[in-house]
Design a protein around this motif. Structure first.
Motif, short mmCIF file in Angstrom:
data_model
loop_
_atom_site.label_atom_id
_atom_site.label_comp_id
_atom_site.label_asym_id
_atom_site.label_seq_id
_atom_site.Cartn_x
_atom_site.Cartn_y
_atom_site.Cartn_z
N LYS A 9 42.64 51.31 -24.85
CA LYS A 9 42.66 49.92 -25.31
C LYS A 9 41.57 49.12 -24.61
CE LYS A 9 46.31 46.55 -26.16
NZ LYS A 9 47.69 46.21 -25.82
N SER A 10 41.47 49.29 -23.30
CA SER A 10 40.46 48.59 -22.51
C SER A 10 39.05 49.02 -22.91
CB SER A 10 40.70 48.86 -21.03
OG SER A 10 39.71 48.28 -20.24
N LEU A 11 38.86 50.33 -23.12
CA LEU A 11 37.55 50.83 -23.54
C LEU A 11 37.15 50.28 -24.91
CD1 LEU A 11 37.77 54.56 -22.38
CD2 LEU A 11 36.18 52.83 -21.51
N LYS A 12 38.10 50.20 -25.81
CA LYS A 12 37.80 49.67 -27.15
C LYS A 12 37.44 48.18 -27.08
CE LYS A 12 40.27 53.03 -29.96
NZ LYS A 12 41.38 53.28 -30.89
N THR A 13 38.13 47.46 -26.20
CA THR A 13 37.80 46.04 -26.01
C THR A 13 36.39 45.92 -25.44
OG1 THR A 13 40.12 45.53 -25.61
CG2 THR A 13 38.52 43.91 -24.87
N GLY A 14 36.08 46.75 -24.45
CA GLY A 14 34.73 46.76 -23.85
C GLY A 14 33.68 47.17 -24.86
N LYS A 15 34.00 48.13 -25.70
CA LYS A 15 33.06 48.60 -26.72
C LYS A 15 32.76 47.47 -27.70
CE LYS A 15 32.70 51.84 -30.56
NZ LYS A 15 33.35 52.91 -31.30
N LYS A 16 33.79 46.72 -28.09
CA LYS A 16 33.59 45.61 -29.03
C LYS A 16 32.65 44.57 -28.42
CE LYS A 16 36.05 42.25 -31.88
NZ LYS A 16 34.88 41.50 -32.08
N LYS A 17 32.87 44.25 -27.15
CA LYS A 17 32.01 43.28 -26.48
C LYS A 17 30.58 43.80 -26.39
CE LYS A 17 35.62 41.14 -23.66
NZ LYS A 17 36.17 40.98 -22.33
N LEU A 18 30.45 45.09 -26.08
CA LEU A 18 29.14 45.71 -25.97
C LEU A 18 28.43 45.71 -27.33
CD1 LEU A 18 27.25 47.12 -23.97
CD2 LEU A 18 28.42 49.26 -24.47
N MET A 19 29.18 46.02 -28.38
CA MET A 19 28.61 46.01 -29.73
C MET A 19 28.14 44.60 -30.11
SD MET A 19 28.69 49.03 -31.23
CE MET A 19 28.75 48.75 -32.98
N ASP A 20 28.96 43.62 -29.76
CA ASP A 20 28.58 42.23 -30.05
C ASP A 20 27.30 41.87 -29.30
OD1 ASP A 20 30.80 41.98 -31.66
OD2 ASP A 20 32.02 40.89 -30.18
N ALA A 21 27.20 42.32 -28.06
CA ALA A 21 26.00 42.03 -27.26
C ALA A 21 24.77 42.72 -27.85
CB ALA A 21 26.21 42.46 -25.81
N ILE A 22 24.95 43.95 -28.31
CA ILE A 22 23.82 44.70 -28.90
C ILE A 22 23.37 44.03 -30.20
CG2 ILE A 22 23.19 46.88 -30.03
CD1 ILE A 22 24.91 48.32 -27.92
N VAL A 23 24.34 43.66 -31.03
CA VAL A 23 24.02 43.01 -32.31
C VAL A 23 23.31 41.68 -32.07
CG1 VAL A 23 25.02 41.92 -34.36
CG2 VAL A 23 25.82 44.17 -33.63
N SER A 24 23.81 40.89 -31.12
CA SER A 24 23.17 39.59 -30.86
C SER A 24 21.79 39.78 -30.22
CB SER A 24 24.05 38.71 -29.97
OG SER A 24 24.14 39.26 -28.67
N GLY A 25 21.58 40.89 -29.52
CA GLY A 25 20.29 41.15 -28.89
C GLY A 25 19.28 41.75 -29.82
N MET A 26 19.70 42.20 -31.00
CA MET A 26 18.78 42.81 -31.96
C MET A 26 17.78 41.79 -32.50
SD MET A 26 21.12 45.34 -34.20
CE MET A 26 20.71 47.06 -34.04
N SER A 27 18.22 40.58 -32.65
CA SER A 27 17.35 39.57 -33.24
C SER A 27 16.28 39.10 -32.26
CB SER A 27 18.18 38.38 -33.73
OG SER A 27 18.86 37.80 -32.63
N THR A 28 16.51 39.28 -30.98
CA THR A 28 15.52 38.84 -29.99
C THR A 28 14.62 39.99 -29.62
OG1 THR A 28 17.01 39.34 -28.17
CG2 THR A 28 17.06 37.09 -29.05
N GLU A 29 13.37 39.66 -29.39
CA GLU A 29 12.38 40.66 -28.98
C GLU A 29 12.39 40.80 -27.46
OE1 GLU A 29 10.23 42.60 -30.76
OE2 GLU A 29 11.28 41.92 -32.55
#
Length: 194
Positions: free
Chosen positions: A64-84
């Motif tokens: 459960k904790s890993l999935k929560t961390g993964k979601k946060k990490l995915m959100d961070a990766i997605v938001s970082g894709m738009s920035t160079e």
């Protein structure tokens, strides 16, 4: 099925397909052992089952904790894709994401195995416990039958002794009354003083 045939079937066969409660979590199980007195083999099997249950709970929380961390990490990766820029950070995030996925997969695989191990440990505990409790029950039942027979014998002896006591009291009273009638009160008083 005849009784002799049923006795020949191993307990393990009788348990197949039965839905059993987790014994260490069931109060009826613990009541089978008054005062908590359990043989070493049963205590060891209970510890193993408790360990598996704890491991299962821990893994559920970890996944459960890993999935929560993964979601946060995915959100961070997605938001970082738009920035160079900051490629190093993106690589770390992707590496961390892969590691998290591997851990989730590994923990999930273990979680898939645990119910079978728990079921197996629970059945072993039940088999050993039932055999122990049945033998204890048989021994106590035999002791109860012996004690009942002894009590019945003592009751008969007591009835005989009570009847003998009543006869003896009547005899003593009758003898005293006859002596009193024959000898008189004064003579009997002299005997009573001695």
């Amino acid at each position: 099925m005849k009784r002799n045939e049923a006795e020949k079937i191993p307990v393990e066969e009788l348990l197949k397909g039965k839905k059993l409660p987790i014994l260490v979590l069931d109060q009826r199980w613990h009541k089978l052992f008054p005062g908590g007195k359990k043989p070493a083999e049963i205590r060891v099997l209970e510890q193993k089952l408790n360990g598996l249950l704890k491991e299962q709970g821990k893994l559920v929380n970890e996944v459960k904790s890993l999935k929560t961390g993964k979601k946060k990490l995915m959100d961070a990766i997605v938001s970082g894709m738009s920035t160079e820029g900051n490629e190093r950070k993106k690589e770390k995030q992707q590496k961390l994401l892969l590691e998290t996925n591997e851990r989730i997969e590994k923990q999930s695989d273990r979680l898939m195995e645990l119910p079978y191990e728990i079921k197996d440990a629970n059945e072993k505990l039940l088999i050993v416990g039932v055999r122990y409790c049945y033998n204890e029950w048989k021994n106590r039942r035999e002791e109860l039958l012996e004690l009942t027979a002894l009590i019945d014998t003592m009751r008969e002896e007591l009835k005989e002794k009570v009847a003998y006591k009543v006869d003896l009291e009547e005899s003593v009273d009758a003898t005293y009354s006859l002596m009193h009638a024959l000898l008189g009160r004064e003579v009997m008083n002299l005997f009573d003083r001695d």
